[in-house]
Enzyme design. Structure first.
Site: not given
Lengths: 385, 385
Positions: A171, A332, A365
């Site tokens: 991320s 995601d 995610h």
């Protein structure tokens, strides 16, 4: 505590060896000039490491952390810790990121969200501004992904490490990892971007913006000057709930939270849902050691992210010499897989050695954390190639 | 205005016939008891119709509107209107919902969001409570999808219409459409759920909850008592921005809003992005005639939605006799296609006559409005079967 210590002794007496405990270390810089042009007179960040540095310092893997994360990527500080670092499933002896081979190092970012976590060392809006003797608040300068990278570089230089076997991040950590490969191509041999992106788009900028909204809307925020009066707790907790929600996916979320069979909301406009309350509680727990202003600074650092900091992505990617691996999560919703894919495709078009492997799972995610063990083999092979 | 009138005359002189203009009509109920058990002494809603009612009143199609929508589904009120009703592309002479064949009727919901739109008639939190002579505010009872349906049923009864050739709705309109088919199975011959769902799950409940947050966080909201002091404009505008965003999809959104090449946000924590400002402006424009409390009531009506209002979905769907068609948008992030698909699959399992057709497009949920013409043929054939 006593009981757990006894357990440790018991395990030891049975010949069951615990892993070496992780120790938080501190790195200080007397002065640091941010990309935004501000001079910070004193910068301190925490770091930790797992494994052993080899003689020629060629076995280093740098782990760069995500938005809500810290440098605590693996292991435990104390035997009694309820859980190890966030990527413990893939970092350790014999694991995908094998601490029997690699010296794995991880650093707290500037403006780390968990400013009040006793295990975090960071310089950010909650830090004391030497010029005034008071916390910076919004007088803290805008910091960027490149600033995080440059602090890490300064730490590595101080340790005499000038080559990274790999830099690996999830991320916001992926932003740092790819920016490393662009900024210091001669020092990065491999780059792994997990649930990542090469740059921001209007969609993601707005998604991030929404995390700032409840903090700024909280009357306790006082434009960031709340360190004497107390945190904008309600806004901060709500921001954390948004972060958890946006990082999730319906399949996992609906398994975790109760179905809306509540009766009170059907007759009382002020009544709430059990699922909403459960998420709020979880968020409040995670927000406990966080600083509201730090969330705003990390939102901004993410919003202005572009691998290479300025210019355009394709030109910047031309500088990359590292082998690269992109591992987005199939479902995601926060950093949609298309973002990683287009960066991968640009590198491929430029003739670079690059790989793409999605991580499947029910959490979107968050699969970058919870489901990454399913792709441990791909990661391990990439690090060996 | 003068110019447009002249254009009308010009077209008429050339023999180009304008469509008949749409007229807003009013339906009053002296008393209405909500599902939540409250008695509303006076209920008024607006409605409009396109096409001609046949002699045996068997050619009626009811259109139920979405969250931010009104009964203005097609046509124009004045030749000078900048745009026609929201589904004008599929409602009209020769179109998928053919007004040469069908009498197409559409009704404003209770607590309609656009309470201050001169073309909307609704009873909601902004209406005067006859008991106090002041706006209800949060003293307005919780209303449900079933209440919307029952008001529509009362209107149709008053018109002597006791059979619907079809009920067709998008998003929150799909909730009403399916609830119609469960509540009054003998009166609904066909049901079309566009970008819809059969019931809520924790994921969607939270997504909706977030639309309430900025309104409740606005100090001007005063727990709903703002009709004298002025609307919580900032909170309302932000709620509308969230609604637009959540109903969108990255592909369409990124085409519409400018890329984040802004320089100011890189050096100034208080600076904003052009794309965020553009969305805020668009939201403020749409929020102009809206009532903040109405948004809270529509959020709640949607959150407590279950086709059949109470019990469990599968049992409720057993009552359906209508032929049904589900048309989710492939990239819908707000009401994910899986919701429509599972309702379709339950009906199929129960041996019902049901169809499923996704709508593709770059806009996600909004494809139920902007991309539905691509599936006009499927819709038209379904209405003829």
């Amino acid at each position: 505590m006593k009981w757990l210590l006894s357990l440790g002794l018991l395990l030891a007496s049975l010949g069951i060896q615990a892993l070496p405990l992780v120790e938080k270390q501190r790195f200080d810089l007397a002065s640091f000039t941010t990309q935004s042009g501000a001079v910070l007179k004193k910068v301190s960040v925490g770091w930790e490491a797992y494994g052993t540095l080899n003689a020629d310092k060629s076995n280093v893997i740098l782990i760069t952390h995500f938005f809500s994360g810290t440098s605590h990527a693996a292991g435990k500080y104390h035997d009694s810790d309820p859980a190890p670092g966030y990527w413990d499933a893939i970092i350790g002896p014999g694991k995908a990121i094998d601490t029997d081979k690699y010296y794995v190092l991880s650093v707290d970012t500037l403006a780390n969200a968990n400013a009040f976590d006793p295990n975090v060392i960071t310089t950010g809006p909650a830090s004391i501004d030497p010029a005034t003797g008071k916390p910076y608040g919004l007088r803290f300068p805008v910091v960027s992904i490149r600033d995080f990278v440059r602090v890490q570089k300064a730490l590595l230089d101080s340790l005499g490490i000038h080559k990274l076997h790999a830099v690996v991040g999830a991320s916001m950590g992926s932003f740092q990892a790819l920016d490393w490969a662009v900024a210091y191509p001669d020092e990065v041999e491999r780059m792994v971007s997990v649930i990542g992106a090469g740059q921001m788009d209007p969609w993601t900028v707005y998604g991030l913006e929404r995390w700032s909204d409840p903090i700024k809307a909280d009357p306790a925020w006082h434009h960031g000057d709340y360190y004497a009066s107390g945190q904008p707790r309600e806004g901060l907790n709500k921001a954390l709930a948004y972060i958890i929600y946006d990082a999730s996916y319906p399949d996992g979320f609906n398994r975790r939270y109760p179905a809306p069979t509540d009766q009170a909301p059907k007759v009382d406009i002020d009544a709430g849902f059990a699922s909403v309350k459960a998420l709020a509680s979880q968020a409040a727990l995670r927000a406990k050691y966080q600083d509201a202003n730090a969330i705003l600074y990390l939102v901004r650092a993410s919003q202005i992210y572009l691998a290479g900091y300025e210019g355009n992505l394709e030109d910047n990617l031309k500088k990359v010499t590292a082998k690269t691996l992109f591992m987005p999560a199939s479902h995601d919703r926060l950093l949609v897989p298309k973002m990683a894919r287009s960066t991968f495709e640009t590198l491929k078009k430029l003739g670079k050695d690059t790989q793409y492997q999605e991580i499947d799972g029910p959490w979107g995610h968050l699969d970058g954390l919870v489901s990454i063990p399913s792709q441990a083999g791909v990661l391990k092979a990439f690090l060996a190639k």
